[in-house]
Design a protein around this motif. Structure first.
Motif, short mmCIF file in Angstrom:
data_model
loop_
_atom_site.label_atom_id
_atom_site.label_comp_id
_atom_site.label_asym_id
_atom_site.label_seq_id
_atom_site.Cartn_x
_atom_site.Cartn_y
_atom_site.Cartn_z
N ASP A 102 4.14 11.45 4.48
CA ASP A 102 3.12 11.84 4.34
C ASP A 102 2.57 10.03 3.98
OD1 ASP A 102 2.16 14.19 2.73
OD2 ASP A 102 3.34 13.72 1.12
N GLU A 129 0.70 -1.19 -0.20
CA GLU A 129 0.24 -0.12 0.03
C GLU A 129 0.93 1.06 0.26
OE1 GLU A 129 -3.14 0.32 3.14
OE2 GLU A 129 -3.90 -1.21 2.65
N LEU A 130 1.77 1.39 0.65
CA LEU A 130 2.79 2.16 0.25
C LEU A 130 3.44 2.41 -0.21
CD1 LEU A 130 5.27 1.66 3.57
CD2 LEU A 130 3.27 3.82 3.44
N LYS A 148 1.49 3.72 -3.54
CA LYS A 148 1.15 5.30 -3.29
C LYS A 148 0.97 6.47 -4.14
CE LYS A 148 0.00 6.36 1.84
NZ LYS A 148 -0.21 7.11 2.83
#
Lengths: 332, 278, 343
Positions: C341, C227-228, C231
Motif C-alpha cells: 500500500d 505524502e506517505l 496516507k
C-alpha cells in the motif's frame, strides 16, 4: 468451507442483519472479523458501510475479544451506535464495561450469537512442529490441516480452547438482536477442573509450574492489551513515577506482572481466553485469572458480567461479606 | 572504540535558584577528571546527558558558553524523577555527564556577520543564554543583536542579573517582557509575539534563534512571516524524549530526523518537511 | 570473498561437525522446546549428541538477543557517600550460532548500520560466529526476496551451509569462517566442482528472482515522505492493532531500547533493555506531553521507520522478511500489505 453449515449460517444471517442496520441508519459501523493473510488467523474489522459487509467472516478462529475495541471506537464515532457481534463471554465483558462506566448501553448495538467454542490455533500447530501449515479447512466438527506433503483431519473439539471447553455461558447475556438460536446454559461437570489440578499440587510444585509458565514471557504485554478489562491510562508496569517494576526479563519482574494482572481482573474476568490466545510464547496465563474467578465465585457466589444489575463483587461492600481469610489469620 | 554510554563524574560547585517558585535551578559543575575537563568543547545549543547514579539519565541543554572558562552549567526545571533528585542535591555532590551532544547553533558558520534575533520564552532560554554570552564575547563577528525574552511573571525569569547587565549594554538590544502587569515591574508587558511585532526586526541578512513554549513559537511565526523572514532563517531547538543520545535507541525521532544526532537545532524549512511528532 | 575451499558434509554427519565445533566454541542451535505448554523452536546451548533438526523457517525468537541482550549491562557503579565509581562489563566468551537462516544473519548487517559506533554491539559481532543455513522451503509468511535478501543469502554469516541432495555444502564466507573450515579440512571431504556449480546456479536463480522485483527500496525513496505519512492507510492498519510488543520484540531488526539504572544495596548498574515504539510511553515526555500519543501514530512510526526513514538514510529496508511479525501478530497485521500500500 464446504460442510461448514453452522458457521456459514451464522455468517449469512450476520451479513443480512448488518445490512439492515446500515440501511435503517441505526449504526455507523459494525465491529466484526475479516479474513486474514494466513491460515488460523483473523482480523478484527470495522465495517464502515454496506460495501464493507462482504468482508465480514465468521469461523472458529475468532478468538479476539471485540469488547476490547468498543470504548475507543465509540469515542471516535459519536453520532450513531456501533454494532458488534458478541458471544457469551464478550457480551459479559460489555456488561462489565457498562458497570465500570467504560461504555453506555445505548452506544452499542449488540448482535448476539451463541458460541460453539473457538479453536486454539496453538493446539493445531503444536501437532506439526517445524512444519508449515498452508491450508486449514473448517467443517462443522472436523478441521482439515494441510501442508506440503501432509493432510490431516482433527476433531474440532479436540483443539477447542480450554476456556471454551469449560464454559457454562455460551449465550450472550445482553443483545439487541440474535443470530441463530440460544443454546442455553451448558452443564459443566466441574468448570474449575483445570484449577483443581494445580491446587492439588504441593507448594513447591505449584511454584515450579508457575515459573515454568512465565519463564518464556517476553513482556510484550499482548495479554494485557488484548483484555477488555485492562484500560488503565498508565499500567503499573509502565509507570515511572514511581516505578513499581524493573524492566529486565527476570522471574521476579515477570511474576509480579502476571500476578498483579490476574488480581486486577478478579471478579471482572469472564474467562474469554483472549490473553492466552494472543500470547506468542504459549503461556497459559488464563489459569491465573481462572483461579481468581473460582475464588470470587466461592466467596461471593458471583460470576462477572452475567447480570448488569448485580454489583461488582470486589468494589462493593456488604456488611455480611465473608472475611474468612482474616479469621484464618487470627486463628493461626 | 569509544564507549558512547559512559558518563564522566562531575562535582556540583554551586547552585543558583533561578525562579521565585524554586522549581528552576542552575547547577554549576566541574568535571572531575582534569583531562576530560580540558578536552571539553561545546557549541551553544548543544546538550549533555546528565545522570544520577541509580536514578537515571536525562538530556539537558548546556546553559554555559564555551567562552566561560572552567564553567559548565545547566539550568534544570524540576519535572521528572532525575530532575527532582537533582534539585535535592547540594554543593559537593556528584553527578554524571556525557556529551556534548548534538549540532548546536551554527555560530561559527552561517551566523557569522549576520543580524541575530534571539527569541526565548520561560524555561526555554538556557541554551540561548549560552548563545548570548558567546555572541557578546565574539561581538565583532556579528551584526545587530536583538534579544526578546519573556516569562509569565518576573519571578519566572531566568538569569535576572545577566538580563539587567545585558539591558545596560548598547551593543545588544534586550527586550524583556512579562505576560501581565505586576506591581514593581517596570519592563515590557505583553506576550513575546506582541513584543516581536513591536521590535519588528529586519529579515535581511538575519537569523532567528528560537526556543520556548509551543504557543510562543506558534504565534511568533506569523509575525516573522509578515516581516518577510524566510523559513531557512529561522532556527528552532527541538526537544523529544531521548535515551541513548547517539541516534540509535529510537525515542527522539521526528520521522527520519533524530533530535539527538541530527539536531537539536533545525531550520523551520527543514522542520516543515517532517511529521509533526514533537 | 571467493571460495578457497568448500566442504561437503553428509546430512547424517552433521552431528559430528557440531561435536567438533563444540570443543572450541560455545555452540547454540535452534532446539524444539517443550518448556512451556506448546512446542516451538528456540535458540539453546548445544550439548554433544543433541538433535539438530532442520525445520521450515525460523525459530520463534530472532538472534538479536545474542547481539543485544535483554537486558544488557552498560556498566556497573557503586553508590557511595562521595563517589560513584564506574566499571565496564567484562568480556564474554566466543559463541557460535549454528543454523542461522539467511534472513536472521542479514539482520546483523542491517542493525550494524545504526549501531556502527556502538561499542557494545560491535563487540558482540566479534564474539558471535554465525553459521548460516540456506532455506530449501519457505513459510507462507516469508518475503526475504522483497526485503532485499535471499533464501541462500550469506550476508552476516561466517560460514554458510546449503543442503543439496542430502549433503551440506559448507562455504567459508568470512576470513574467520575460512579459518574454521581449514581446521575441519582433514575431517570432511572437499566439495567437488560440480557441487559448487550446482550451488552457484541455485543461488543465481534466486538472485534473478530478486532482480525481477522492481526495486522496492528505490520506489519508496522516490516517494514524498509527508505524502506517505498522511496516507489514510494508517488509520485502517492500526484499527485492529492492540499495541502490544510482539512484532517489535520478535523482529530481528527492531533495535530500539531504553536505558535505566537498577540498584540494590549500594550497588547499581545502568542497563539497556528492549523497548517498543508500539508502547505509548516510548515517546512520552516527563511533562506528560506525547508526540505519538495515538495508536495510529505509533503503528505508522513502526512501518515508516522500517520502510521509509531507514531506507532514506541507509538505502535498505530495516526488515529482512523473516515474517515473524506476520505470523505472531494476534490480529494479522501484515507488513507485506503495508509495503504494497505504500508503494
Amino acid at each position: 468451507m464446504e460442510n461448514n453449515s453452522l458457521n456459514n449460517n451464522i455468517l449469512s444471517e450476520l451479513k443480512a442483519k448488518v445490512l439492515k442496520l446500515f440501511q435503517d441508519g441505526i449504526i455507523s459501523g459494525f465491529l466484526g472479523f475479516a479474513s486474514a493473510s494466513l491460515p488460523m488467523s483473523i482480523r478484527p474489522f470495522l465495517a464502515k458501510n454496506e460495501k464493507d459487509i462482504d468482508k465480514l467472516v465468521w469461523n472458529s478462529f475468532c478468538t479476539i475479544n471485540l469488547a476490547n475495541y468498543l470504548p475507543e471506537i465509540i469515542k471516535q464515532n459519536k453520532d450513531k451506535k456501533i454494532g458488534a457481534i458478541a458471544t457469551g463471554c464478550w457480551s459479559r465483558n460489555i456488561v462489565v464495561q457498562i458497570q465500570e462506566g467504560q461504555l453506555k448501553r445505548d452506544d452499542v448495538y449488540i448482535l448476539g450469537v451463541s458460541s460453539r467454542g473457538m479453536i486454539n490455533s496453538k493446539n493445531i500447530s503444536d501437532r506439526f512442529p517445524g512444519k508449515e501449515i498452508l491450508h486449514v479447512k473448517e467443517e462443522d466438527h472436523i478441521v482439515t490441516i494441510e501442508g506440503r506433503g501432509f493432510s490431516e483431519q482433527i476433531k474440532r473439539w479436540d483443539v477447542t480452547r480450554d476456556n471454551c471447553k469449560t464454559c457454562a455461558h455460551p449465550d450472550p447475556v445482553i443483545y439487541d438482536d440474535l443470530i441463530g438460536n440460544l443454546a442455553g446454559k451448558r452443564s459443566i461437570n466441574n468448570k474449575y477442573s483445570q484449577i483443581d489440578v494445580i491446587e492439588e499440587m504441593e507448594p513447591d510444585k505449584k511454584w515450579e509450574w508457575f515459573l515454568k509458565e512465565i519463564d518464556k514471557c517476553i513482556r510484550c504485554y499482548a495479554c494485557r492489551n488484548a483484555c477488555p478489562l485492562c484500560y488503565c491510562n498508565t499500567c503499573f508496569v509502565d509507570d515511572s513515577k514511581p516505578q513499581w517494576l524493573g524492566k529486565s526479563i527476570k522471574h521476579t519482574e515477570t511474576a509480579i506482572f502476571h500476578i498483579l494482572r490476574a488480581y486486577h481482573c478478579a471478579g471482572r474476568c469472564t474467562d474469554c481466553g483472549a490473553c492466552e490466545s494472543v500470547c506468542p510464547m504459549g503461556i497459559k496465563m488464563r489459569l491465573f485469572t481462572k483461579k481468581l474467578e473460582k475464588d470470587v465465585f466461592n466467596l461471593f457466589g458471583v460470576e462477572a458480567g452475567l447480570d448488569i444489575n448485580e454489583p461488582l463483587p470486589l468494589t462493593t461492600y456488604k456488611i455480611d461479606d465473608p472475611e474468612d481469610f482474616i479469621l484464618k489469620l487470627e486463628k493461626e | 572504540m569509544k564507549n558512547l554510554y559512559l558518563s564522566h563524574s562531575a562535582t556540583i560547585k554551586d547552585i543558583i535558584i533561578e525562579t521565585e517558585d524554586g522549581n528552576i535551578k542552575t547547577f554549576i559543575l566541574e568535571l572531575d577528571d582534569p583531562e576530560i575537563r580540558d578536552n571539553w568543547k561545546h557549541i551553544p545549543g548543544q546538550f549533555a546527558m546528565m545522570s544520577i547514579a541509580g536514578m537515571g539519565e536525562i538530556p539537558i541543554g548546556i546553559a554555559s558558553s564555551p567562552t566561560e572558562k572552567d564553567i559548565l552549567s545547566f539550568t534544570v526545571s524540576k519535572i521528572g524523577v532525575v530532575t527532582t533528585e537533582l534539585h535535592n542535591m547540594k554543593t559537593g555532590d556528584k553527578i554524571g555527564i556525557r556529551g556534548p551532544i548534538g549540532n548546536g547553533y551554527p555560530l561559527k558558520n552561517q551566523l557569522k556577520g549576520k543580524n541575530i534575533l534571539i527569541i526565548g520564552g520561560g524555561y526555554g532560554f538556557t541554551t540561548l543564554r549560552a548563545t548570548i554570552i558567546y555572541l557578546i564575547e565574539n561581538r565583532k563577528d556579528y551584526n545587530e543583536i536583538n534579544v526578546i525574552y519573556g516569562a509569565r511573571n518576573p519571578g519566572l525569569l531566568l538569569y535576572k542579573k545577566e538580563l539587567e547587565e545585558w539591558s545596560k549594554r548598547n551593543d545588544i538590544n534586550c527586550h524583556i517582557t512579562v505576560d501581565r502587569e505586576v506591581p514593581g515591574w517596570t519592563g515590557l508587558v505583553g506576550f513575546v509575539p506582541q513584543i516581536l511585532e513591536k521590535v519588528s526586526p529586519e529579515s535581511e541578512n538575519s537569523f532567528a534563534l528560537i526556543c520556548g513554549p509551543p504557543a510562543m513559537i506558534k504565534f511568533s511565526m506569523p509575525v516573522l512571516e509578515k516581516l518577510t523572514w524566510h523559513d531557512n532563517q529561522i532556527l528552532f531547538s527541538m526537544e523529544n524524549r531521548m535515551k541513548c543520545a547517539a541516534g540509535v535507541c529510537g525515542h527522539c525521532n521526528i520521522g527520519p530526523f533524530y533530535v539527538c544526532k541530527d539536531g537539536p537545532v533545525i531550520t523551520r524549512e527543514k522542520l516543515k518537511q517532517l511529521p509533526t511528532e514533537y | 570473498m571467493t571460495l578457497s575451499k568448500a566442504l561437503k558434509i553428509a546430512e547424517n554427519e552433521i552431528k559430528n561437525l557440531l561435536n567438533i565445533l563444540n570443543d572450541s566454541f560455545q555452540v547454540f542451535i535452534p532446539k524444539l522446546k517443550e518448556k512451556t505448554s506448546y512446542k516451538f523452536y528456540e535458540w539453546d546451548i548445544y550439548n554433544n549428541g543433541d538433535e539438530f533438526n532442520i525445520f521450515i523457517g525460523v525459530p520463534k525468537s530472532s538472534i538479536k538477543s545474542f547481539f543485544f541482550p535483554q537486558p544488557e549491562t552498560l556498566f556497573k557503579f557503586s553508590i557511595q557517600k562521595d563517589t560513584t565509581a564506574l566499571k565496564e562489563p567484562e568480556e564474554e566468551n566466543k559463541r557460535m550460532l549454528f543454523g542461522v537462516r539467511p534472513c536472521d544473519a542479514r539482520s546483523i548487517i542491517l542493525n550494524k548500520l545504526p549501531y556502527s559506533e556502538d561499542s557494545y554491539y560491535i563487540k558482540k559481532t566479534e564474539q558471535n560466529i554465525i553459521i548460516g543455513l540456506s532455506c530449501n522451503e519457505r513459510r507462507n509468511s516469508c518475503f526475504c526476496l522483497w526485503a532485499g535478501g535471499s533464501p541462500m543469502g550469506t550476508e552476516g554469516t561466517d560460514i554458510s551451509l546449503t543442503l543439496i541432495d542430502a549433503s551440506f555444502i559448507v562455504e567459508a564466507i568470512t576470513e574467520r569462517g575460512g579459518k574454521i573450515i581449514e581446521t575441519l579440512g582433514d575431517k570432511f571431504p572437499v566439495a567437488s566442482t560440480s557441487d559448487i556449480e550446482k550451488l552457484n546456479a541455485l543461488r543465481a536463480s534466486y538472485e534473478k528472482q530478486r532482480q525481477s522485483i522492481p526495486d522496492p527500496v528505490k520506489k519508496i525513496q522516490d516517494k514524498n515522505l509527508l505524502e506517505l505519512y498522511d496516507k489514510p492507510l494508517w488509520n485502517d492498519v492500526s484499527l485492529s492493532c492492540i499495541n502490544c510488543g510482539i512484532c517489535t520484540f520478535l523482529c530481528p531488526t527492531c533495535y530500539c531500547f531504553d536505558i535505566q539504572d537498577e540498584t540494590s544495596k549500594g550497588q547499581g548498574k545502568r542497563i539497556r533493555f528492549w523497548d517498543s515504539c508500539m508502547f505509548p510511553l516510548f515517546t512520552q515526555h516527563a511533562t506528560g506531553h506525547n508526540p505519538r500519543g495515538a495508536k495510529h501514530q505509533r503503528v505508522r512510526n513502526r512501518f515508516m521507520h522500517k520502510l521509509k526513514y531507514f531506507p532514506d538514510r541507509y538505502n535498505v529496508f530495516s526488515c529482512v522478511g523473516c515474517g515473524r511479525c506476520i505470523k505472531e501478530c494476534p490480529v494479522n497485521i501484515d507488513i507485506r500489505e503495508v509495503l504494497r500500500d505504500m508503494l
